[in-house]
Scaffold this motif. Structure first.
Motif, mmCIF file in Angstrom:
data_model
loop_
_atom_site.group_PDB
_atom_site.id
_atom_site.type_symbol
_atom_site.label_atom_id
_atom_site.label_comp_id
_atom_site.label_asym_id
_atom_site.label_seq_id
_atom_site.Cartn_x
_atom_site.Cartn_y
_atom_site.Cartn_z
ATOM 1 N N LYS A 38 -9.118 105.913 54.173
ATOM 2 C CA LYS A 38 -8.116 105.338 55.065
ATOM 3 C C LYS A 38 -8.132 105.902 56.480
ATOM 4 C CE LYS A 38 -7.089 102.559 52.065
ATOM 5 N NZ LYS A 38 -7.883 101.348 52.231
ATOM 6 N N GLN A 74 -14.941 102.315 51.744
ATOM 7 C CA GLN A 74 -13.799 101.907 50.929
ATOM 8 C C GLN A 74 -14.220 102.044 49.465
ATOM 9 O OE1 GLN A 74 -10.691 101.114 52.037
ATOM 10 N NE2 GLN A 74 -11.517 101.655 54.032
ATOM 11 N N TYR A 89 -15.327 96.704 48.470
ATOM 12 C CA TYR A 89 -15.112 95.762 49.557
ATOM 13 C C TYR A 89 -14.681 94.417 48.983
ATOM 14 C CZ TYR A 89 -16.996 99.369 52.475
ATOM 15 O OH TYR A 89 -17.169 100.567 53.118
ATOM 16 N N VAL A 90 -13.381 94.296 48.815
ATOM 17 C CA VAL A 90 -12.757 93.071 48.305
ATOM 18 C C VAL A 90 -11.537 92.784 49.184
ATOM 19 C CG1 VAL A 90 -13.528 93.383 45.910
ATOM 20 C CG2 VAL A 90 -11.365 94.371 46.635
ATOM 21 N N ASP A 91 -10.978 91.575 49.020
ATOM 22 C CA ASP A 91 -9.820 91.189 49.825
ATOM 23 C C ASP A 91 -8.607 92.065 49.565
ATOM 24 O OD1 ASP A 91 -11.170 89.161 51.130
ATOM 25 O OD2 ASP A 91 -10.620 87.642 49.656
ATOM 26 N N ASN A 92 -8.322 92.388 48.300
ATOM 27 C CA ASN A 92 -7.133 93.169 47.973
ATOM 28 C C ASN A 92 -7.530 94.581 47.536
ATOM 29 O OD1 ASN A 92 -4.535 93.928 47.503
ATOM 30 N ND2 ASN A 92 -4.235 92.638 45.703
ATOM 31 N N VAL A 93 -8.021 95.366 48.498
ATOM 32 C CA VAL A 93 -8.473 96.729 48.202
ATOM 33 C C VAL A 93 -7.300 97.649 47.871
ATOM 34 C CG1 VAL A 93 -8.466 97.605 50.575
ATOM 35 C CG2 VAL A 93 -10.114 98.501 48.920
ATOM 36 N N MET A 94 -6.083 97.262 48.251
ATOM 37 C CA MET A 94 -4.903 98.101 48.017
ATOM 38 C C MET A 94 -4.727 98.422 46.529
ATOM 39 S SD MET A 94 -2.565 99.890 49.378
ATOM 40 C CE MET A 94 -2.542 99.316 51.045
ATOM 41 N N VAL A 95 -5.029 97.490 45.650
ATOM 42 C CA VAL A 95 -4.919 97.731 44.205
ATOM 43 C C VAL A 95 -5.830 98.891 43.807
ATOM 44 C CG1 VAL A 95 -5.355 96.738 41.914
ATOM 45 C CG2 VAL A 95 -4.274 95.354 43.700
ATOM 46 N N TYR A 96 -7.053 98.877 44.295
ATOM 47 C CA TYR A 96 -8.004 99.951 44.006
ATOM 48 C C TYR A 96 -7.525 101.274 44.594
ATOM 49 C CZ TYR A 96 -11.227 96.301 42.515
ATOM 50 O OH TYR A 96 -11.802 95.253 41.859
ATOM 51 N N ASP A 97 -7.004 101.230 45.821
ATOM 52 C CA ASP A 97 -6.507 102.446 46.474
ATOM 53 C C ASP A 97 -5.352 103.067 45.696
ATOM 54 O OD1 ASP A 97 -8.296 102.360 48.620
ATOM 55 O OD2 ASP A 97 -6.958 101.111 49.819
#
Length: 156
Positions: free
Chosen positions: A113, A119, A122-130
């Motif tokens: 971050k 990251q 590299y996907v649209d909703n990386v927040m789930v992974y984070d």
């Protein structure tokens, strides 16, 4: 509640050596698993993604070398603790989890971050992974702290 202050000087030194051994091993272990799983097998990212694939692969190699250096350093310290009959198993495992959790938190917050060198994926909703990445890191860190602070005898 256990602390280094409640130990004699020799016991406090043994505690530090157990923690350092566990932390080095934990850092190396989680870095190795990260590199093997996310870099090599899943191809989700490289250690450094802000350049060419060639630079990314070189950065992965350096990262892999670091992980093995930390793992082997932790194991040498572990072997010395065993040889001296100074291994504090619970404290050592606490150190392992602290090393794993600290590395993963550093990776997830600083590298992903703040520095943005890569990251998780590299996907649209990386927040789930984070979120999953950092929750696992926090859990490892909390369990590590509990184990380090746990009262017990030398081999507990």
């Amino acid at each position: 509640m256990d602390s280094a202050k409640s130990y004699s000087s020799n016991e406090a030194n043994n505690l530090r050596r157990n923690l350092f051994s566990g932390i080095f091993f934990g850092l190396g272990l989680v870095a190795f698993l990260d590199e093997m799983l996310f870099h090599q097998l899943l191809h989700w990212h490289h250690f450094y993604d802000n350049s060419s694939t060639k630079i990314g692969l070189i950065s992965d190699g350096l990262f892999h070398a670091f992980s093995w250096f930390a793992t082997i350093a932790g194991l040498f310290l572990f072997a010395d603790l065993r040889r001296r009959n100074e291994l504090m198993v619970t404290k050592w495992w606490g150190g392992v989890l602290l090393g794993c959790g600290a590395f993963q938190l550093y990776d997830g917050i600083i590298q992903h971050k703040i520095m943005r060198i890569h990251q998780i994926r590299y996907v649209d909703n990386v927040m789930v992974y984070d979120v999953i990445w950092n929750i696992i890191a926090l859990l490892m860190t909390i369990i590590g702290i509990i184990l380090v602070r746990k009262r017990g005898n030398k081999h507990a």
